[in-house]
Design a protein around this motif. Structure first.
Motif, mmCIF file in Angstrom:
data_model
loop_
_atom_site.group_PDB
_atom_site.id
_atom_site.type_symbol
_atom_site.label_atom_id
_atom_site.label_comp_id
_atom_site.label_asym_id
_atom_site.label_seq_id
_atom_site.Cartn_x
_atom_site.Cartn_y
_atom_site.Cartn_z
ATOM 1 N N ASP A 1 0.127 6.207 3.171
ATOM 2 C CA ASP A 1 -0.078 6.773 1.827
ATOM 3 C C ASP A 1 0.759 8.029 1.572
ATOM 4 O OD1 ASP A 1 -1.940 4.747 1.349
ATOM 5 O OD2 ASP A 1 -3.581 5.937 2.200
ATOM 6 N N THR A 2 1.567 8.427 2.548
ATOM 7 C CA THR A 2 2.426 9.615 2.355
ATOM 8 C C THR A 2 3.893 9.219 2.172
ATOM 9 O OG1 THR A 2 2.955 9.919 4.710
ATOM 10 C CG2 THR A 2 0.901 10.911 3.907
ATOM 11 N N LEU A 3 4.147 7.921 1.980
ATOM 12 C CA LEU A 3 5.536 7.450 1.870
ATOM 13 C C LEU A 3 6.361 8.299 0.903
ATOM 14 C CD1 LEU A 3 7.630 5.070 2.515
ATOM 15 C CD2 LEU A 3 6.873 4.089 0.352
ATOM 16 N N ASN A 4 7.503 8.781 1.413
ATOM 17 C CA ASN A 4 8.485 9.448 0.546
ATOM 18 C C ASN A 4 7.937 10.679 -0.184
ATOM 19 O OD1 ASN A 4 11.059 9.703 -0.423
ATOM 20 N ND2 ASN A 4 10.893 8.113 -1.984
ATOM 21 N N GLN A 5 6.909 11.306 0.405
ATOM 22 C CA GLN A 5 6.426 12.556 -0.182
ATOM 23 C C GLN A 5 6.917 13.735 0.664
ATOM 24 O OE1 GLN A 5 2.171 11.996 -0.746
ATOM 25 N NE2 GLN A 5 2.618 10.161 -1.962
ATOM 26 N N GLY B 1 9.212 1.652 -5.225
ATOM 27 C CA GLY B 1 10.056 1.694 -4.025
ATOM 28 C C GLY B 1 10.693 0.348 -3.771
ATOM 29 N N HIS B 2 11.277 0.214 -2.577
ATOM 30 C CA HIS B 2 12.048 -0.991 -2.254
ATOM 31 C C HIS B 2 11.135 -2.121 -1.790
ATOM 32 C CE1 HIS B 2 15.291 2.092 -2.196
ATOM 33 N NE2 HIS B 2 15.938 1.099 -2.789
ATOM 34 N N VAL B 3 10.622 -2.846 -2.744
ATOM 35 C CA VAL B 3 9.636 -3.893 -2.487
ATOM 36 C C VAL B 3 10.296 -5.178 -1.975
ATOM 37 C CG1 VAL B 3 7.783 -5.284 -3.508
ATOM 38 C CG2 VAL B 3 8.265 -2.997 -4.400
ATOM 39 N N GLY B 4 11.313 -5.648 -2.710
ATOM 40 C CA GLY B 4 11.848 -6.997 -2.492
ATOM 41 C C GLY B 4 12.375 -7.240 -1.096
ATOM 42 N N GLY B 5 13.280 -6.379 -0.633
ATOM 43 C CA GLY B 5 13.895 -6.560 0.681
ATOM 44 C C GLY B 5 12.953 -6.227 1.819
ATOM 45 N N ARG C 1 0.836 -1.206 0.000
ATOM 46 C CA ARG C 1 0.000 0.000 0.000
ATOM 47 C C ARG C 1 0.873 1.260 0.000
ATOM 48 N NH1 ARG C 1 -4.360 1.793 4.692
ATOM 49 N NH2 ARG C 1 -4.427 3.997 4.104
ATOM 50 N N ALA C 2 1.867 1.267 0.894
ATOM 51 C CA ALA C 2 2.742 2.442 1.010
ATOM 52 C C ALA C 2 3.485 2.681 -0.298
ATOM 53 C CB ALA C 2 3.724 2.252 2.166
ATOM 54 N N ILE C 3 4.055 1.624 -0.845
ATOM 55 C CA ILE C 3 4.859 1.789 -2.068
ATOM 56 C C ILE C 3 3.957 2.151 -3.260
ATOM 57 C CG2 ILE C 3 6.433 0.636 -3.690
ATOM 58 C CD1 ILE C 3 7.643 -0.848 -1.287
ATOM 59 N N HIS D 1 14.253 -5.465 -6.491
ATOM 60 C CA HIS D 1 14.871 -4.661 -5.423
ATOM 61 C C HIS D 1 14.107 -3.350 -5.226
ATOM 62 C CE1 HIS D 1 17.920 -3.139 -2.742
ATOM 63 N NE2 HIS D 1 17.955 -2.031 -3.440
ATOM 64 N N SER D 2 14.042 -2.571 -6.286
ATOM 65 C CA SER D 2 13.259 -1.329 -6.253
ATOM 66 C C SER D 2 12.445 -1.319 -7.530
ATOM 67 C CB SER D 2 14.190 -0.117 -6.187
ATOM 68 O OG SER D 2 13.408 1.061 -6.166
ATOM 69 N N THR D 3 11.138 -1.391 -7.371
ATOM 70 C CA THR D 3 10.311 -1.551 -8.572
ATOM 71 C C THR D 3 8.940 -0.941 -8.346
ATOM 72 O OG1 THR D 3 9.597 -3.163 -10.230
ATOM 73 C CG2 THR D 3 9.472 -3.874 -7.947
#
Ligand SMILES: Cc1ncc(C[n+]2csc(CCOP(=O)(O)OP(=O)(O)O)c2C)c(N)n1
Length: 294
Positions: free
Chosen positions: A111-115, A49-53, A41-43, A275-277
């Motif tokens: 929902d504000t990730l990295n904003q 963003g960094h999904v895999g790890g 949800r965040a990504i 990794h980041s997708t």
């Protein structure tokens, strides 16, 4: 570093969850599902963003926050708390996912990730997020910070634990091995190191980028008590390993988790590089359904 300091001689009484609580696999697995949903949800709110790890460490975070760590969501700075250092700081989304699930802040904040002006930056920052004690992102540095926190606790007679989460790619950083020398030299048994061995780093497998050889043997040679988990995405196995680690009194413990990058979501498990997708909002219902069914 001022704020990281604790009062002297805080002694843990019987409040330490893991030692006295019976492990409930169903409850812990449910939390792991919620963590994965929150990560996605965040990504998705940002688009990528960094999904895999983040997904590979979800089960461990569920076990830590449900069964092991002494923490209080209503009092994130309580004095005798355990510390967690997400040294692979790009997995901020995994930390935010568990913190939201545990009530450190509202799930809508995801929902504000990295904003701009968010309390949830891409990489973990102790000045921004309740429940984050150590700022990370430059790989390797968290290892030294965690050793420092554990060393201070030892000197001050505090019985809290520090949990350090490293990535296997992160082990390419020389700073990690320096901190290991120090940790063994000071015999920091209160520092529980956790390595998420998902076999992949930013741009390829760890074998291809810079082979690590036998990680277990390397930690052993450095003087650690090594606990290896063949399925590091099985909450029960992870729980047993962490229980052994927090009870270890002879040598600094390390839990080496063999995990799957992208674990829990077939699309990301199968992706050569997750990794980041991207995570598309329209795919969330499909991902949630898979998580609930598995
Ligand atoms: C000092 C430093 N060098 C490079 C990077 C860029 N970087 C971010 S994540 C990453 C790969 C990390 O792989 P791993 O530790 O295995 O993490 P995981 O697979 O668990 O996400 C790299 C090289 C960084 N953040 N810090």
């Amino acid at each position: 570093m001022g704020e990281i300091k604790r009062a002297n001689t805080v002694k843990r009484i019987d409040s330490f969850g893991g030692h006295h609580m019976k492990f409930n696999k169903k409850e812990t697995d449910q939390l792991a599902v919620q963590i994965r949903k929150n990560i996605l949800r965040a990504i998705a709110s940002k688009g990528s963003g960094h999904v895999g790890g983040s997904l590979s460490i979800a089960d461990t975070l569920a076990v830590l926050y449900q069964n092991i760590m002494n923490i209080d969501p209503s009092d994130p700075k309580k004095e005798d708390r355990d510390y967690i250092v997400m040294s692979k700081g790009h997995c901020g989304p995994a930390m935010y996912a568990v913190l939201a699930a545990k009530g450190f802040f509202k799930e809508e904040v995801l929902d504000t990730l990295n904003q701009n002006n968010t309390i949830l930056p891409s990489h973990t920052d102790r000045n921004k997020t309740p429940g984050v004690d150590v700022t990370t992102g430059s790989l390797g540095q968290g290892a030294s910070l965690a050793s420092g926190v554990a060393f201070a606790d030892k000197i001050n007679g505090n019985s809290a634990h520090t949990f350090l989460i490293l990535g296997d790619g992160e082990l390419d950083e020389g700073q990690v091995w320096e901190s290991m020398l120090f940790t063994a030299h000071q015999n920091l048994v209160n520092l529980v190191t956790i390595v998420d061995v998902n076999g992949k780093q930013l741009d390829g497998t760890t074998d291809k980028v810079c082979s690590l050889g036998n990680i277990e043997k390397k930690f052993e040679a450095f003087g650690y008590h090594v606990i290896s988990v063949a399925n590091g995405n099985d909450t029960e196995k992870v729980y047993m390993a962490l229980q052994e680690a927090v009870q270890e009194k002879g040598k600094p413990p390390v839990v080496i988790l063999h995990t799957v990058k992208g674990a829990g979501v077939t699309t990301y498990e199968r992706m050569e590089n997750c990794h980041s997708t991207t995570v598309k909002k329209e795919d969330l219902p499909m991902f949630y359904k898979e998580l609930e069914e598995r």
